[in-house]
Design a protein around this motif. Structure first.
Motif, PDB file in Angstrom:
ATOM      1  N   SER A  76       0.702  -1.309   0.175  1.00  0.00           N
ATOM      2  CA  SER A  76       0.188   0.099  -0.008  1.00  0.00           C
ATOM      3  C   SER A  76       0.871   1.198   0.121  1.00  0.00           C
ATOM      4  CB  SER A  76      -0.874   0.079   1.129  1.00  0.00           C
ATOM      5  OG  SER A  76      -1.475   1.097   1.258  1.00  0.00           O
ATOM      6  N   LYS A  77       2.066   1.144   0.781  1.00  0.00           N
ATOM      7  CA  LYS A  77       2.826   2.441   0.806  1.00  0.00           C
ATOM      8  C   LYS A  77       3.308   2.574  -0.698  1.00  0.00           C
ATOM      9  CE  LYS A  77       3.910   2.226   5.602  1.00  0.00           C
ATOM     10  NZ  LYS A  77       4.871   2.019   6.730  1.00  0.00           N
ATOM     11  N   ASN A 110       1.085   4.458  -2.836  1.00  0.00           N
ATOM     12  CA  ASN A 110       0.989   5.713  -2.450  1.00  0.00           C
ATOM     13  C   ASN A 110       2.103   6.572  -3.133  1.00  0.00           C
ATOM     14  OD1 ASN A 110       0.121   8.128  -0.879  1.00  0.00           O
ATOM     15  ND2 ASN A 110       1.994   7.962   0.492  1.00  0.00           N
ATOM     16  N   LEU A 154      -4.504   6.305  -4.553  1.00  0.00           N
ATOM     17  CA  LEU A 154      -4.589   6.663  -3.202  1.00  0.00           C
ATOM     18  C   LEU A 154      -5.825   6.111  -2.658  1.00  0.00           C
ATOM     19  CD1 LEU A 154      -3.332  10.564  -3.382  1.00  0.00           C
ATOM     20  CD2 LEU A 154      -2.335   8.587  -2.360  1.00  0.00           C
ATOM     21  N   SER A 184      -4.747   2.588  -1.773  1.00  0.00           N
ATOM     22  CA  SER A 184      -3.870   2.587  -0.921  1.00  0.00           C
ATOM     23  C   SER A 184      -4.508   2.907   0.701  1.00  0.00           C
ATOM     24  CB  SER A 184      -2.944   3.701  -1.029  1.00  0.00           C
ATOM     25  OG  SER A 184      -2.056   3.613   0.083  1.00  0.00           O
ATOM     26  N   ASN A 189      -0.935   6.412   8.420  1.00  0.00           N
ATOM     27  CA  ASN A 189      -0.654   6.458   6.862  1.00  0.00           C
ATOM     28  C   ASN A 189      -1.785   6.835   6.404  1.00  0.00           C
ATOM     29  OD1 ASN A 189       2.089   5.216   6.986  1.00  0.00           O
ATOM     30  ND2 ASN A 189       1.364   3.279   6.600  1.00  0.00           N
ATOM     31  N   ASP A 239      -1.697  10.536   6.240  1.00  0.00           N
ATOM     32  CA  ASP A 239      -0.701  10.983   5.074  1.00  0.00           C
ATOM     33  C   ASP A 239      -1.643  10.815   3.882  1.00  0.00           C
ATOM     34  OD1 ASP A 239       1.071  11.372   6.585  1.00  0.00           O
ATOM     35  OD2 ASP A 239       2.389   9.539   6.473  1.00  0.00           O
ATOM     36  N   ILE A 240      -2.300   9.930   3.601  1.00  0.00           N
ATOM     37  CA  ILE A 240      -3.145   9.507   2.460  1.00  0.00           C
ATOM     38  C   ILE A 240      -4.149  10.752   2.239  1.00  0.00           C
ATOM     39  CG2 ILE A 240      -4.627   7.965   1.183  1.00  0.00           C
ATOM     40  CD1 ILE A 240      -3.093   5.589   2.275  1.00  0.00           C
ATOM     41  N   ASN A 260      -2.527  13.676   0.892  1.00  0.00           N
ATOM     42  CA  ASN A 260      -2.248  13.584  -0.383  1.00  0.00           C
ATOM     43  C   ASN A 260      -3.177  13.941  -1.130  1.00  0.00           C
ATOM     44  OD1 ASN A 260       0.620  13.385   0.413  1.00  0.00           O
ATOM     45  ND2 ASN A 260       0.485  10.806  -0.032  1.00  0.00           N
ATOM     46  N   LYS A 261      -4.435  13.292  -0.946  1.00  0.00           N
ATOM     47  CA  LYS A 261      -5.639  13.336  -1.788  1.00  0.00           C
ATOM     48  C   LYS A 261      -6.080  14.996  -1.671  1.00  0.00           C
ATOM     49  CE  LYS A 261      -8.683  10.272  -2.264  1.00  0.00           C
ATOM     50  NZ  LYS A 261      -9.865   9.364  -2.117  1.00  0.00           N
TER      51      LYS A 261
END
Length: 185
Positions: A109-110, A113, A132, A135, A147, A150-151, A154-155
């Motif tokens: 999954s990382k 990303n 994403l 992930s 995590n 973080d996702i 990012n989105k």
């Protein structure tokens, strides 16, 4: 926090041994090489690349697929930060395939990303958002909240850059709330 401090001290100690006593890097174990590669990838990426390369060769010789994938992922991150996205994608792809074979969901999954960020930089925001989301699905199942935050971030960044500010704001809020609950900031 204490764990990070102890880890940093151990890395500094290892670097001291290498530089003061002239211990050849090639004599280090794969885990030590990967730790050094990870710690040095931003402040000394060439050295990190060297550590990753040696670690990948040792991991191949030892038939240690997971550590090989870790080295590939680190190499991909270095190339990404240098702006050499095709090389980054190549190394992320190698890591992705290995993690898939090993059914290592978290690391798999990382890398998704990492792929997503590369896809966005290469002007493929729809692909980035899709990656994403995949992930996020894995990290949600694993309940890896750091995590997930973080996702979300990012989105939010991608959506903001696509002028979808309301939706971006929702993801930034989710990320911030999750970070606050984890005391991550």
């Amino acid at each position: 926090m204490i764990r990070r401090i102890l880890f940093s001290i151990s890395i500094l100690f290892t670097i001291s041994l290498i530089s003061v006593y002239g211990i050849p890097v090639e004599n280090l174990e794969v885990d030590s090489l990967l730790s050094l590669a990870h710690k040095s990838r931003y402040n000394n990426p060439l050295l990190s690349l060297k550590y990753s390369d040696i670690a990948s060769k040792k991991a191949m010789a030892q038939n240690d697929s997971e550590k090989l994938a870790d080295a590939y992922n680190n190499t991909g991150i270095i190339y990404f930060h240098w702006g050499i996205y095709e090389y980054a994608m190549n190394y992320f792809w190698k890591a992705y395939n290995i993690y898939s074979e090993l059914s290592h969901a978290d690391k798999h999954s990382k890398v998704l990303n990492n792929f997503a960020i590369c896809a966005y930089v290469l002007k493929h925001p729809d692909i980035a958002l899709d990656l994403l989301e995949k992930s996020l699905s894995v990290q949600t199942q694993l309940q890896n909240f750091q995590n997930i935050a973080d996702i979300y971030n990012n989105k939010g960044t991608i959506l903001s850059n696509l002028n979808q500010h309301e939706l971006a704001s929702e993801y930034f809020s989710k990320s911030l709330n999750l970070c606050d609950s984890l005391q991550y900031i």
